[in-house]
Design a protein around this motif. Sequence first.
Motif, PDB file in Angstrom:
ATOM      1  N   SER A 113       0.650  -1.193  -0.107  1.00  0.00           N
ATOM      2  CA  SER A 113       0.009   0.048  -0.019  1.00  0.00           C
ATOM      3  C   SER A 113       0.942   1.265  -0.026  1.00  0.00           C
ATOM      4  O   SER A 113       1.965   1.274   0.509  1.00  0.00           O
ATOM      5  CB  SER A 113      -0.772   0.057   1.187  1.00  0.00           C
ATOM      6  OG  SER A 113      -0.113   0.112   2.378  1.00  0.00           O
ATOM      7  N   HIS A 114       0.336   2.334  -0.457  1.00  0.00           N
ATOM      8  CA  HIS A 114       0.849   3.713  -0.315  1.00  0.00           C
ATOM      9  C   HIS A 114       1.719   4.082   0.832  1.00  0.00           C
ATOM     10  O   HIS A 114       2.540   4.495   0.909  1.00  0.00           O
ATOM     11  CB  HIS A 114      -0.001   4.722  -0.736  1.00  0.00           C
ATOM     12  CG  HIS A 114      -0.358   4.731  -2.267  1.00  0.00           C
ATOM     13  ND1 HIS A 114      -1.514   4.020  -2.816  1.00  0.00           N
ATOM     14  CD2 HIS A 114       0.400   5.080  -3.563  1.00  0.00           C
ATOM     15  CE1 HIS A 114      -1.389   4.094  -4.208  1.00  0.00           C
ATOM     16  NE2 HIS A 114      -0.277   4.725  -4.690  1.00  0.00           N
ATOM     17  N   ASP A 115       0.826   3.753   1.911  1.00  0.00           N
ATOM     18  CA  ASP A 115       1.351   4.027   3.307  1.00  0.00           C
ATOM     19  C   ASP A 115       2.234   3.006   3.908  1.00  0.00           C
ATOM     20  O   ASP A 115       2.813   3.067   4.907  1.00  0.00           O
ATOM     21  CB  ASP A 115       0.266   4.469   4.191  1.00  0.00           C
ATOM     22  CG  ASP A 115      -0.488   3.114   4.522  1.00  0.00           C
ATOM     23  OD1 ASP A 115      -0.155   1.928   4.078  1.00  0.00           O
ATOM     24  OD2 ASP A 115      -1.642   3.194   5.093  1.00  0.00           O
ATOM     25  N   LYS A 116       2.654   1.847   2.995  1.00  0.00           N
ATOM     26  CA  LYS A 116       3.686   0.926   3.278  1.00  0.00           C
ATOM     27  C   LYS A 116       3.330  -0.006   4.630  1.00  0.00           C
ATOM     28  O   LYS A 116       4.215  -0.659   5.341  1.00  0.00           O
ATOM     29  CB  LYS A 116       5.042   1.413   3.513  1.00  0.00           C
ATOM     30  CG  LYS A 116       5.591   2.507   2.349  1.00  0.00           C
ATOM     31  CD  LYS A 116       5.578   1.731   0.989  1.00  0.00           C
ATOM     32  CE  LYS A 116       5.916   2.452   0.072  1.00  0.00           C
ATOM     33  NZ  LYS A 116       6.169   1.948  -1.395  1.00  0.00           N
ATOM     34  N   GLN A 117       1.986   0.039   4.858  1.00  0.00           N
ATOM     35  CA  GLN A 117       1.452  -0.661   6.100  1.00  0.00           C
ATOM     36  C   GLN A 117       0.966  -1.892   5.795  1.00  0.00           C
ATOM     37  O   GLN A 117       0.439  -2.857   6.811  1.00  0.00           O
ATOM     38  CB  GLN A 117       0.482   0.459   6.901  1.00  0.00           C
ATOM     39  CG  GLN A 117       1.083   1.597   7.513  1.00  0.00           C
ATOM     40  CD  GLN A 117       2.361   1.543   8.285  1.00  0.00           C
ATOM     41  OE1 GLN A 117       2.209   0.680   9.144  1.00  0.00           O
ATOM     42  NE2 GLN A 117       3.345   1.840   7.835  1.00  0.00           N
ATOM     43  N   ARG A 118       0.135  -2.061   4.532  1.00  0.00           N
ATOM     44  CA  ARG A 118      -0.622  -3.174   4.144  1.00  0.00           C
ATOM     45  C   ARG A 118       0.055  -3.706   3.082  1.00  0.00           C
ATOM     46  O   ARG A 118       0.755  -3.341   2.037  1.00  0.00           O
ATOM     47  CB  ARG A 118      -1.901  -2.804   3.972  1.00  0.00           C
ATOM     48  CG  ARG A 118      -2.690  -2.082   5.410  1.00  0.00           C
ATOM     49  CD  ARG A 118      -4.031  -1.974   5.051  1.00  0.00           C
ATOM     50  NE  ARG A 118      -4.297  -0.882   3.881  1.00  0.00           N
ATOM     51  CZ  ARG A 118      -3.795   0.429   4.004  1.00  0.00           C
ATOM     52  NH1 ARG A 118      -3.240   1.014   4.813  1.00  0.00           N
ATOM     53  NH2 ARG A 118      -3.842   1.054   2.630  1.00  0.00           N
ATOM     54  N   ASP A 126      -7.550  -0.996  -3.007  1.00  0.00           N
ATOM     55  CA  ASP A 126      -6.928  -0.535  -1.672  1.00  0.00           C
ATOM     56  C   ASP A 126      -7.622   0.962  -1.892  1.00  0.00           C
ATOM     57  O   ASP A 126      -7.272   1.659  -2.721  1.00  0.00           O
ATOM     58  CB  ASP A 126      -5.623  -0.556  -1.346  1.00  0.00           C
ATOM     59  CG  ASP A 126      -5.080   0.263  -0.071  1.00  0.00           C
ATOM     60  OD1 ASP A 126      -5.708  -0.194   0.933  1.00  0.00           O
ATOM     61  OD2 ASP A 126      -4.282   0.942  -0.110  1.00  0.00           O
ATOM     62  N   ASP A 127      -7.847   1.642  -0.720  1.00  0.00           N
ATOM     63  CA  ASP A 127      -8.391   3.009  -0.611  1.00  0.00           C
ATOM     64  C   ASP A 127      -7.160   3.851  -0.152  1.00  0.00           C
ATOM     65  O   ASP A 127      -6.411   3.464   1.007  1.00  0.00           O
ATOM     66  CB  ASP A 127      -9.711   3.141   0.423  1.00  0.00           C
ATOM     67  CG  ASP A 127     -11.072   2.410   0.010  1.00  0.00           C
ATOM     68  OD1 ASP A 127     -10.798   1.879  -1.502  1.00  0.00           O
ATOM     69  OD2 ASP A 127     -12.114   2.544   0.634  1.00  0.00           O
ATOM     70  N   ASN A 128      -6.981   4.897  -0.863  1.00  0.00           N
ATOM     71  CA  ASN A 128      -6.012   5.763  -0.212  1.00  0.00           C
ATOM     72  C   ASN A 128      -6.437   7.131  -0.604  1.00  0.00           C
ATOM     73  O   ASN A 128      -6.763   7.767  -1.848  1.00  0.00           O
ATOM     74  CB  ASN A 128      -4.651   5.485  -1.182  1.00  0.00           C
ATOM     75  CG  ASN A 128      -3.448   6.455  -0.716  1.00  0.00           C
ATOM     76  OD1 ASN A 128      -3.117   6.406   0.432  1.00  0.00           O
ATOM     77  ND2 ASN A 128      -2.886   7.024  -1.667  1.00  0.00           N
ATOM     78  N   GLY A 129      -6.944   7.705   0.592  1.00  0.00           N
ATOM     79  CA  GLY A 129      -7.241   9.305   0.372  1.00  0.00           C
ATOM     80  C   GLY A 129      -8.445   9.249  -0.146  1.00  0.00           C
ATOM     81  O   GLY A 129      -9.513   8.482  -0.052  1.00  0.00           O
ATOM     82  N   TYR A 133      -7.187   2.334  -5.634  1.00  0.00           N
ATOM     83  CA  TYR A 133      -6.307   1.601  -6.403  1.00  0.00           C
ATOM     84  C   TYR A 133      -6.402  -0.017  -6.658  1.00  0.00           C
ATOM     85  O   TYR A 133      -6.864  -0.610  -5.490  1.00  0.00           O
ATOM     86  CB  TYR A 133      -4.765   1.930  -5.775  1.00  0.00           C
ATOM     87  CG  TYR A 133      -4.655   3.466  -5.778  1.00  0.00           C
ATOM     88  CD1 TYR A 133      -3.984   4.120  -6.960  1.00  0.00           C
ATOM     89  CD2 TYR A 133      -4.956   4.388  -5.026  1.00  0.00           C
ATOM     90  CE1 TYR A 133      -3.631   5.199  -7.030  1.00  0.00           C
ATOM     91  CE2 TYR A 133      -4.800   5.692  -5.076  1.00  0.00           C
ATOM     92  CZ  TYR A 133      -4.073   6.096  -5.867  1.00  0.00           C
ATOM     93  OH  TYR A 133      -3.688   7.701  -6.278  1.00  0.00           O
ATOM     94  N   SER A 147      -4.707   3.255 -10.469  1.00  0.00           N
ATOM     95  CA  SER A 147      -5.856   3.998 -10.079  1.00  0.00           C
ATOM     96  C   SER A 147      -7.179   3.557 -10.725  1.00  0.00           C
ATOM     97  O   SER A 147      -7.192   3.695 -11.956  1.00  0.00           O
ATOM     98  CB  SER A 147      -5.692   5.617 -10.233  1.00  0.00           C
ATOM     99  OG  SER A 147      -6.658   6.425  -9.729  1.00  0.00           O
TER     100      SER A 147
END
Length: 332
Positions: A113-118, A126-129, A133, A147
Amino acid sequence: MGLLPNGGTKGRESTEVGKYWYECRRGELYPMGCFSEDNQRLEVGQTYKRDGYAMTCNLGSDGYLQFEYSGCVAPDGNVYGPEETWTDTLNTYYFKCQQNGKFLKMEAEGCVSHDKQRRIPLGDTDDNGEYIYKCTQKSSGAISLCSVGCIHDGIHYATGEQWQDGAYLFYCKSVNGKCTKQVIGCVEGGKKLFDGQKYRRDGTVFQCEVRRNRRSHKVIGCVAEENGKMIDKVIGCRWYLHTENSKIEQTCVRDGTGTRVVTVGCIYRYQGYDRIFLEPGMYTVWNLPKQYKEAIGLACRPTENGARLDVFGVNNLVAETNGLTYDTPKGK
């Protein structure tokens, strides 16, 4: 001659048979190890790397030497055992060392994931903001988070879907492979309007305006009655309401958040020509051409819808001009 378990001491005579080597002990061949692809001698239990995999020289339960896949080798050289996972050096996607019968296979499993957590498995989203995605593997083999949609007030919208937010219409659009929220129109009274379309409300004409950096319900004109019909008039435009001997001049002006129709004045027409102009609330006395040797009174009297021009004899001047202000005759 049977193969015996590994044992004995160093210094004994060895012999090579194909990819394997043995020691002769008491007339028997003892399995000692294997040879790697580059002809390196390995003992039982030792490992070497080949074509992205770790190969271990093992002694099988049947007493025969064999190479077995024991791990997957990541690009950084680290070895991972069956069912273990690891990420690439940039921590953007991850792999798994899959057991495939007697073999191992290094498989791309998903994205980080973008936040590198998942970790997001291939095909999952995955939802990001404000955006959605999807972890996708392209035909080239490359893996990335693509996207695929927008999120607005907690609601998910796929690329191409529309939604209303207040007085505007939004659209989830893909631009160069990335989703973005774009305003594509306005909403008025439950009706969708696109750039350039107009509507009326409370005597004002509005136009839906959508530009790259702004959006608005733009005030552009007035709704005016003309010959029994409601006509759209642009702000600043002037027009005339005709009677037999007069013209009432009107214009459209901006008024706060809307517009209103303003009567500019009354025009007295005599023998087909515009002769005298009066503002609303004014009156005057005009001498007719010399051959008639008489004067008339003219009054521009405000009305609920604008004004009207009254023509009267000067003998009734006091009664006809009550509440009005005198003005010297002005031509038009």
